[in-house]
Each structure stands twice: as structure tokens, then as C-alpha cells.
Design an enzyme around this catalytic site. Structure first.
Site, mmCIF file in Angstrom:
data_model
loop_
_atom_site.group_PDB
_atom_site.id
_atom_site.type_symbol
_atom_site.label_atom_id
_atom_site.label_comp_id
_atom_site.label_asym_id
_atom_site.label_seq_id
_atom_site.Cartn_x
_atom_site.Cartn_y
_atom_site.Cartn_z
ATOM 1 C CG HIS A 98 -1.849 1.425 1.242
ATOM 2 N ND1 HIS A 98 -2.873 1.828 0.686
ATOM 3 C CD2 HIS A 98 -1.733 2.301 2.226
ATOM 4 C CE1 HIS A 98 -2.949 2.816 1.405
ATOM 5 N NE2 HIS A 98 -2.291 3.363 1.776
ATOM 6 C CB CYS A 212 -3.018 3.297 -2.864
ATOM 7 S SG CYS A 212 -2.354 1.965 -3.040
#
Length: 331
Positions: A98, A212
Site C-alpha cells: 500500500h 492507491c
């Protein structure tokens, strides 16, 4: 046939040829399919339920603090394994990461984090719910930016990356903050998959993901446009989840497919496909579903993609699905 008639015929044939070429150019599909933007973010449906609340410490209205023009703001590259807070480095071993960006004010000493992720977790953004009272699959696929005070140094640095990559002025930060808010209002849904024709570097990209890492790339480009100089001491790699297929076929939107009796078989096939990936399955059901997914994707070479609130059919090709951790240089 007289010369005048011959000339008219030739001109008519030339005209028809030009019209045909024009129609072909108009109808030729643009690849990758452009991600659709909206003029505002709609309210979420109460049916959609997040296991973990979205942006619990951020401003409810997405407001970002204003910085003094003379302030110097440090920029940090942030990366950690997905769900690191629960599973530690488990997903990091598979390079499922992430990404976010950190900022630090030299005048106030305050630190901030901005990240873009799913409102209702990754599974809900990747596959829909099949509700008994709804014929069409029901999607909980919104994603959004979350801006909050603080940088959790341990969270980012223990199994990932926390690295200063540049500086900007307070004025540049304020311009970036306005861009983040505008971007967040118009780019409203999360897309997990990047779809390509094959793994080679020059392959055709049919669809781009919107996740993301893509938010981080867009923000880096905007910071560079505003005058920032970004550099990293390490290679800047990011997670990509690929599907590989031949040229996709456009099927239509929800009302066109699930509201037309003539397309009942297609509608049932799409529902059956997504039933394999339904949430909240028992261990035994999940194992059986994985076998069914293998049959559909690998043996039948078929995948239904939902993109821009429209359905596409993908004629799948080897290696079918792949997770990579590949370099995307800073702009």
C-alpha cells in the site's frame, strides 16, 4: 457511359470511401479505455458496510490545513504491506503493498499523511454483492482520498518505506491540496485490475487500474508540475495486479444488460460468474469457488470486468493473472 457520368461515379466512390474511413475511425475503440470522471461524488449506499471505518482520524469533509506561503514542507514516500496493522509483513512477502505520501511542516513541526483507498475494503471494490432483491450485481466500489494529521513512523518503516524525497513551499502545498480535493471529487471509484494483452513491455493496455499507487503517481506528477524536485535513494517499485486477455468486448451498462429480456442469458452468465467470488463464504465454499474460478478464467478463458460502470468481456490468455512489483520512476 459518358465522361461526365464516369467522373460522377468516381467522385461518388471516393466520397463513400472517405465516409467509410471516417466511420471506422470514429468507431475504433480507444485503448486503454479512459477512466471516467464525474462532476461530484455521490452519497454511499447504506448497504455497503466497511469492516474497518474509512479515514477514521481524517476530516469528515476532506479539508486540508492551510500552510503559510513561507513554510517549507518536506515530502515523504510511504509504503507498507497491505493490512500491515493486522497481518504484519505477511502480504509484504508477496509484494502486495500500500502506498501513501507524507508531509512535514518546518514552521509548525506538524506531520500529515494522505492516501487513497477503498471505502469498503478491497474485496468489495473488486467483486460485487448479489442481493436477492436486486437482479443486477450491486457494487460497493467507491475509493477516496484520506488526509489526516500525523505520520505513523513505525507503521511505514518497520516493513516498508519512509523516505524523504523532496521539499515544497507552503504555497505549493496549498495548490496541491486544492488539486487533491478536486481529484477526489471527480475520481470516485476504485479499480483493482490492470488489463493487458500480454506481459511483454510493448503490449497493449486495455484498462488501467485506479488505486492507491495510481493516486501517488498522480500526486507526484502534480507536485513536479508545481515545481517540486523529487528524488529517491532507492528503486521506487509498486504493486500491480494484472489480467491478460485478448481484445475486450463491450457489453453495455447495467440497465442495458439487466433491464432487457433479450439479454437474459448474458445477465445470468454475469451473475453466475460473480457468484463464484461472493463474500462471506465458508472455507469449504471458498475452496469450491476457487475451483470454479479456475474453470471460468483458465479453462473457459472468460472474465467479466466492470469498468466505468459498464461491463466488458475479457477473452483470457496465459498467464491469466499476475501480481508484479515493478519500478515506476519518480517524475
Amino acid at each position: 457511359m459518358t465522361q461526365t457520368e464516369l467522373t460522377l461515379c468516381l467522385n461518388l466512390l471516393l466520397f463513400l470511401h472517405v465516409v467509410a474511413q471516417f466511420r471506422n475511425n470514429v468507431q475504433r475503440q480507444q485503448w486503454p479505455v479512459p477512466y471516467r470522471r464525474f462532476d461530484h461524488r455521490p452519497a454511499t449506499d447504506s448497504y455497503c458496510d466497511a469492516l474497518y471505518p474509512f479515514c477514521p482520524t481524517g476530516d469528515r469533509d476532506g479539508r486540508i490545513p492551510y500552510m503559510r506561503d513561507t513554510d517549507v514542507i518536506s515530502i515523504y514516500r510511504l509504503q507498507t504491506p497491505v493490512w500491515e496493522f493486522k497481518y504484519g509483513d505477511l502480504l509484504g512477502k508477496f509484494r502486495i503493498m500500500h502506498d501513501a505520501i507524507g508531509f512535514s511542516s518546518s514552521e509548525t513541526g506538524a506531520n500529515y499523511t494522505v492516501e487513497w483507498y477503498e471505502l469498503f475494503q478491497l474485496g468489495n471494490c473488486t467483486f460485487p454483492h448479489l442481493r436477492p432483491e436486486e437482479y443486477a450485481p450491486f457494487w460497493c466500489n467507491q475509493g477516496a482520498a484520506c488526509f489526516f494529521e500525523g505520520i505513523d513512523d513505525f507503521h511505514w518503516s518497520q516493513n516498508g518505506t519512509l523516505e524523504k524525497i523532496g521539499e515544497i513551499t507552503g504555497s505549493q502545498f496549498n495548490d496541491m491540496a486544492q488539486w487533491v480535493q478536486d481529484d477526489n471529487e471527480t475520481g470516485i471509484y476504485y479499480e483493482t485490475w490492470t488489463v493487458r494483452s500480454d506481459p511483454s513491455p510493448n503490449s497493449t493496455v486495455w484498462f488501467e487500474s485506479y488505486d492507491c499507487s495510481q493516486f501517488v503517481h498522480r500526486t507526484y506528477r502534480k507536485l513536479t508540475e508545481l515545481g517540486a524536485k523529487l528524488s529517491s535513494r532507492s528503486q521506487t517499485n509498486y504493486t500491480k495486479i494484472y489480467l491478460y486477455s485478448g481484445e475486450p468486448t463491450y457489453l453495455g451498462n447495467e440497465s442495458a444488460i439487466f433491464g432487457q429480456p433479450a439479454l437474459k442469458n448474458l445477465a445470468l452468465d454475469i451473475r453466475e460468474f460473480y457468484h463464484t467470488f461472493r463474500p462471506h463464504q465458508s472455507f469449504i465454499d471458498f475452496a469450491l469457488s476457487m475451483l470454479e474460478a479456475y474453470k471460468k478464467v483458465v479453462l473457459d478463458k472468460s472474465f467479466y470486468l466492470y469498468y466505468n460502470f459498464e461491463y466488458w468481456h475479457l477473452p483470457m490468455k496465459p498467464p491469466y493473472v499476475q501480481i508484479t512489483y515493478e519500478e515506476v520512476p519518480l517524475p
